[in-house]
Design an enzyme around this catalytic site. Sequence first.
Site, mmCIF file in Angstrom:
data_model
loop_
_atom_site.group_PDB
_atom_site.id
_atom_site.type_symbol
_atom_site.label_atom_id
_atom_site.label_comp_id
_atom_site.label_asym_id
_atom_site.label_seq_id
_atom_site.Cartn_x
_atom_site.Cartn_y
_atom_site.Cartn_z
ATOM 1 N N ARG A 143 0.870 -1.176 0.000
ATOM 2 C CA ARG A 143 0.000 0.000 0.000
ATOM 3 C C ARG A 143 0.910 1.230 0.000
ATOM 4 O O ARG A 143 2.059 1.157 0.441
ATOM 5 C CB ARG A 143 -0.905 0.012 1.233
ATOM 6 C CG ARG A 143 -1.811 -1.211 1.352
ATOM 7 C CD ARG A 143 -2.601 -1.167 2.665
ATOM 8 N NE ARG A 143 -3.508 -2.308 2.797
ATOM 9 C CZ ARG A 143 -3.182 -3.467 3.366
ATOM 10 N NH1 ARG A 143 -1.952 -3.624 3.871
ATOM 11 N NH2 ARG A 143 -4.051 -4.445 3.464
ATOM 12 N N LYS A 168 -2.123 -2.718 8.145
ATOM 13 C CA LYS A 168 -3.551 -2.750 8.420
ATOM 14 C C LYS A 168 -3.832 -4.006 9.238
ATOM 15 O O LYS A 168 -3.571 -5.115 8.803
ATOM 16 C CB LYS A 168 -4.309 -2.804 7.079
ATOM 17 C CG LYS A 168 -5.771 -2.448 7.162
ATOM 18 C CD LYS A 168 -6.342 -2.380 5.751
ATOM 19 C CE LYS A 168 -7.817 -2.029 5.788
ATOM 20 N NZ LYS A 168 -8.386 -1.964 4.424
ATOM 21 N N HIS A 274 -2.746 2.620 -5.588
ATOM 22 C CA HIS A 274 -3.191 1.318 -5.087
ATOM 23 C C HIS A 274 -3.342 0.295 -6.212
ATOM 24 O O HIS A 274 -3.344 -0.918 -5.954
ATOM 25 C CB HIS A 274 -4.510 1.464 -4.329
ATOM 26 C CG HIS A 274 -4.745 0.371 -3.326
ATOM 27 N ND1 HIS A 274 -3.961 0.207 -2.194
ATOM 28 C CD2 HIS A 274 -5.663 -0.619 -3.278
ATOM 29 C CE1 HIS A 274 -4.398 -0.833 -1.508
ATOM 30 N NE2 HIS A 274 -5.421 -1.356 -2.137
ATOM 31 N N ARG A 277 -0.680 -2.367 -6.347
ATOM 32 C CA ARG A 277 -0.865 -3.517 -5.449
ATOM 33 C C ARG A 277 -1.806 -4.542 -6.081
ATOM 34 O O ARG A 277 -1.546 -5.749 -6.036
ATOM 35 C CB ARG A 277 -1.410 -3.029 -4.099
ATOM 36 C CG ARG A 277 -1.694 -4.117 -3.074
ATOM 37 C CD ARG A 277 -2.046 -3.457 -1.738
ATOM 38 N NE ARG A 277 -2.741 -4.342 -0.813
ATOM 39 C CZ ARG A 277 -2.147 -5.139 0.055
ATOM 40 N NH1 ARG A 277 -0.834 -5.204 0.095
ATOM 41 N NH2 ARG A 277 -2.858 -5.890 0.884
ATOM 42 N N HIS A 300 -3.336 -10.383 3.722
ATOM 43 C CA HIS A 300 -4.772 -10.557 3.930
ATOM 44 C C HIS A 300 -5.011 -11.595 5.025
ATOM 45 O O HIS A 300 -4.412 -12.673 5.020
ATOM 46 C CB HIS A 300 -5.455 -11.029 2.643
ATOM 47 C CG HIS A 300 -5.513 -9.977 1.587
ATOM 48 N ND1 HIS A 300 -5.699 -10.270 0.258
ATOM 49 C CD2 HIS A 300 -5.408 -8.621 1.658
ATOM 50 C CE1 HIS A 300 -5.716 -9.146 -0.447
ATOM 51 N NE2 HIS A 300 -5.534 -8.135 0.385
ATOM 52 N N TYR A 309 -8.969 -11.500 -6.863
ATOM 53 C CA TYR A 309 -8.073 -11.380 -8.011
ATOM 54 C C TYR A 309 -8.222 -12.544 -8.978
ATOM 55 O O TYR A 309 -7.852 -12.438 -10.143
ATOM 56 C CB TYR A 309 -6.621 -11.259 -7.536
ATOM 57 C CG TYR A 309 -6.397 -10.033 -6.694
ATOM 58 C CD1 TYR A 309 -6.447 -8.759 -7.266
ATOM 59 C CD2 TYR A 309 -6.177 -10.124 -5.326
ATOM 60 C CE1 TYR A 309 -6.284 -7.623 -6.498
ATOM 61 C CE2 TYR A 309 -6.004 -8.990 -4.545
ATOM 62 C CZ TYR A 309 -6.055 -7.746 -5.139
ATOM 63 O OH TYR A 309 -5.897 -6.620 -4.375
#
Length: 331
Positions: A143, A168, A274, A277, A300, A309
């Site tokens: 990010r 995050k 972004h 990414r 994640h 994706y």
Amino acid sequence: MESLPPDPPKRKLLDQVRDAIRLKHYSYRTEQSYVAWIRRYILFHNKRHPKDMGSLEVETFLTHLAVTENVAASTQNQALSALLFLYRYVLEQPLEQNIDAIRAKRSKHLPTVLTVSEVQKLLGVMTGTPQLVAEILYGAGLRLNEGLRLRVKDVDFHQQQIIVRDTKGNQDRITVLPQRVIERLQAHLVLVKHQHQQDLNQGYGQVYLPYALERKYPNADRDWVWQYIFPASTRSKDPRSGIVRRHHLHESVIQKAVKAGIRQVGIDKKASCHTFRHSFATHLLQNGYDIRTVQELLGHKDVKTTMIYTHVLNQGGKGVISPLDHIHPSL
């Protein structure tokens, strides 16, 4: 008989919120966001004190955001988080019942992904530090704020890896350091180290340390290993402590450079920093890497987040060939 000194005046509510946020070591951006939402909540209810309100007023406010202001689900969730924090950690009256507000609908947009050719063209027209940052964003799947917050100690040239900290969800992760950027990144760090030494010579050279480490290790904020890899061009005053430091490069510098590059190349997609990414993840899957590996590199928690994706990989409408394309061209 001597009278006791008067009690110090009680701090204002929003100042108490700031104190609680800093005690929890939340970021300055989170502090600004939470304070803004709590202020809006109070104004929405005609300046009533939150201690005199509760779940019903929170539900009314959140419903207003969804129905009247038509905010995104993520925005409504952020407002809810701010209010839950207020009631739990500042007022110490946690909301006991579930918040039954009308929830904003989550968008189901597929991420914008650039082709390898588009990435190559975009990076090719960028120059200097913005180009180096963009290459790391794409090459490591970072990010934007993760890339700009990298410190010298976070890059392992020998192992060819980057340690992404305070991500995050507040969990560290390891991702790949692209071979292509190593030589230029090392040359960049030589210049950054020279700048840091100049700051030290002028009586500065401090950098922000997380979790009050500057109190635990008094001189660590001047150590080279803690410095930002992409420092700002000028020193600035820390809004919390008032100390003059050299912070990391501002996000807008990279955002503007990427936007200008997209226009120059003529990419007709709604792309941003972004997008690098998203492209990183998609191109890894195209190259045969398994979904779990990509999940770990992206950080994640749930593989379902990474699965989006796989939908981008499908050709056309879910990989289906239109029946029109089966008709013989002579007809």
